[in-house]
Design a protein around this motif. Structure first.
Motif, mmCIF file in Angstrom:
data_model
loop_
_atom_site.group_PDB
_atom_site.id
_atom_site.type_symbol
_atom_site.label_atom_id
_atom_site.label_comp_id
_atom_site.label_asym_id
_atom_site.label_seq_id
_atom_site.Cartn_x
_atom_site.Cartn_y
_atom_site.Cartn_z
ATOM 1 N N UNK A 157 0.705 -1.327 0.088
ATOM 2 C CA UNK A 157 0.115 0.161 -0.012
ATOM 3 C C UNK A 157 1.013 1.132 -0.088
ATOM 4 N N UNK A 158 1.907 1.480 0.954
ATOM 5 C CA UNK A 158 2.352 2.799 0.805
ATOM 6 C C UNK A 158 3.259 2.954 -0.412
ATOM 7 N N UNK A 159 3.687 1.877 -1.115
ATOM 8 C CA UNK A 159 4.530 1.887 -2.166
ATOM 9 C C UNK A 159 3.724 2.474 -3.316
ATOM 10 N N UNK A 160 2.467 1.689 -3.558
ATOM 11 C CA UNK A 160 1.550 2.077 -4.366
ATOM 12 C C UNK A 160 0.996 3.538 -4.377
ATOM 13 N N UNK A 161 0.611 3.688 -3.252
ATOM 14 C CA UNK A 161 0.193 5.093 -2.893
ATOM 15 C C UNK A 161 1.050 6.235 -3.017
ATOM 16 N N UNK A 162 2.173 6.042 -2.609
ATOM 17 C CA UNK A 162 3.319 6.877 -2.932
ATOM 18 C C UNK A 162 3.414 7.195 -4.469
ATOM 19 N N UNK A 163 3.426 6.218 -5.317
ATOM 20 C CA UNK A 163 3.746 6.557 -6.627
ATOM 21 C C UNK A 163 2.510 7.008 -7.407
ATOM 22 N N UNK A 164 1.424 6.397 -6.944
ATOM 23 C CA UNK A 164 0.234 6.891 -7.976
ATOM 24 C C UNK A 164 -0.934 7.295 -7.248
ATOM 25 N N UNK A 165 -1.081 7.512 -6.067
ATOM 26 C CA UNK A 165 -2.088 7.904 -5.132
ATOM 27 C C UNK A 165 -2.956 7.100 -4.468
ATOM 28 N N UNK A 166 -3.811 7.547 -3.655
ATOM 29 C CA UNK A 166 -4.879 6.501 -2.889
ATOM 30 C C UNK A 166 -5.891 6.163 -3.944
ATOM 31 N N UNK A 167 -6.293 6.964 -4.735
ATOM 32 C CA UNK A 167 -7.528 6.605 -5.574
ATOM 33 C C UNK A 167 -7.107 5.348 -6.578
#
Length: 414
Positions: A157-167
């Protein structure tokens, strides 16, 4: 591979797909913690509102777990899972487009209902797919669906959100659930998709049968005292370590590892049950180790504590050996259900009390910490849960010794 061996492994492959469907549902439960900071920045939500977003996914389990179990029995096990996965995908996709907190909260609650429709019929479906001699082992794997999903979400989660955002994180998990629904539809054979043999029984009769038997109550209460203390310790680890000056990145890894080792205990529990180790011995071992590990991890005597590395090792032991408990309880739920037509409702009652335990455990530990000015008395709250667990394990052992009490009697595993 011969045609015969291919035929023999196909049901177990289908059971693996059922387990992975549970993992995909668990991802939705655990997807929020890594996104809280991003949600606060994007939507301006407060910490209290974030807390409600965290807990709303448990609303369905707390209020209607057994009712959804009855519904799953009536719908058919595979159909219930497909509806649940589709609901999770739709709610997550809609959440990715949401700009208002109230709508996001409603969708979070809907995800809780979808989660139940996926996980409640799964043990019964696994039972239809897997030969009896391998059922305990596979149910041990099923018991790891929640810690596996939680650890995966905490790491990815932190990696994906950091790269692309929570949406994009919401969109990703919507796609995962939709893909799992398509895979499950193809992988699970039609013979396992049918409703239970006595599915024509009215819902109120299946509900009354479930709640009037002692077995569902015992496994449900035992799951509650396990889940409450496990979530309280694992859930507050980030807060504890941040207060101790550990960096956020390291805290995330440490917490994810503590959740992940629980899977090893679940798998070991299934293997030990299959090897003939008594179920109540596994429950007692889990609760005793959880109680003692919490003392090692949190207790302070005259202000002195164990070194940080040993305290963290105690947390890992708490989670890993505690993992013996859920896998054992899922196996016992299948055995102690009043009848085959009440398997999902028995698991639903267990899920309902698990949700209540997860709802009550963290506030209890937080209250103790607030009253004592620190975390040094956490072991008292968790120890009380472990003591109750030992008493309930003794009652389960007594029930299993009653002739005809178990749907799948096996006196070696009392």
């Amino acid at each position: 591979m011969t045609e015969r061996s291919t035929h023999e492994t196909r049901p177990e492959r289908a059971a693996a797909v059922v387990i992975l469907a549970g993992v995909s549902a668990a991802l939705h439960v655990a997807k929020l913690p890594p996104a809280i900071a991003a949600l606060q920045a994007a939507l301006g939500i407060s910490l209290l509102q974030a807390g409600f977003l965290l807990s709303l996914v448990q609303l369905a389990g707390m209020s209607a777990g057994v009712a959804f179990g009855v519904l799953a029995d009536g719908l058919g096990l595979k159909r219930s899972m497909l509806i649940g996965l589709t609901l999770l995908a739709a709610a997550s996709a809609q959440g990715a487009m949401s700009t208002a907190l109230p709508l996001l909260m409603v969708l979070r609650a809907l995800e809780g209902f979808g989660f139940l429709l996926v996980v409640l019929p799964a043990p019964g479906l696994v039972r239809r797919l897997v030969p009896p001699q391998r059922l305990s082992r596979v149910l041990g794997l099923w018991g790891s669906y929640m810690p596996f999903g939680a650890a995966l979400a905490l790491l990815a989660g932190p990696l994906w959100i950091g790269a692309f955002g929570w949406r994009a994180w919401w969109w990703l998990l919507a796609g995962v659930s939709l893909a799992m629904a398509l895979w499950l539809a193809r992988a699970v054979p039609a013979i396992a998709a049918a409703t239970a043999p006595a599915g024509a029984d009215p819902w109120w009769l299946r509900l009354r049968t479930t709640l009037s038997a002692p077995g569902p109550w015992l496994v449900a209460l035992t799951f509650a005292v396990y889940a409450g203390q496990w979530l309280a310790v694992i859930g507050f680890l980030p807060t504890i370590y941040l207060q101790a000056g550990v960096s956020g990145a390291v805290t995330g890894v440490l917490t994810a590892l503590a959740a992940a080792v629980n899977m090893g205990g679940n798998v070991a529990g299934g293997r030990l049950l299959q090897a003939g180790v008594p179920a109540t011995r596994l429950l007692r071992t889990g609760f005793v180790v959880m109680g003692l590990s919490a003392v090692a991890a949190f207790a302070a005597f005259d202000g002195a504590t164990l070194p940080p590395a040993l305290r963290y090792a105690a947390v890992l032991l708490f989670s890993a050996v505690g993992g013996l408990i859920p896998s054992t309880l899922f196996s016992l739920a299948v055995r102690l259900a009043p009848s085959e037509r009440t398997l999902s409702s028995t698991v639903g009652w267990m899920q309902q009390w698990s949700a209540l335990g997860q709802f009550a455990g963290p506030p209890l530990v937080a209250w103790v910490a607030g009253r004592s000015g620190g975390w040094q008395w956490t072991w008292l709250a968790t120890g009380a849960c472990s003591m109750l667990g030992l008493l309930l394990a003794a009652r389960i052992g007594a029930l299993l010794r009653v002739p005809g009490a178990a749907l799948m009697p096996d006196n070696r595993r009392v």
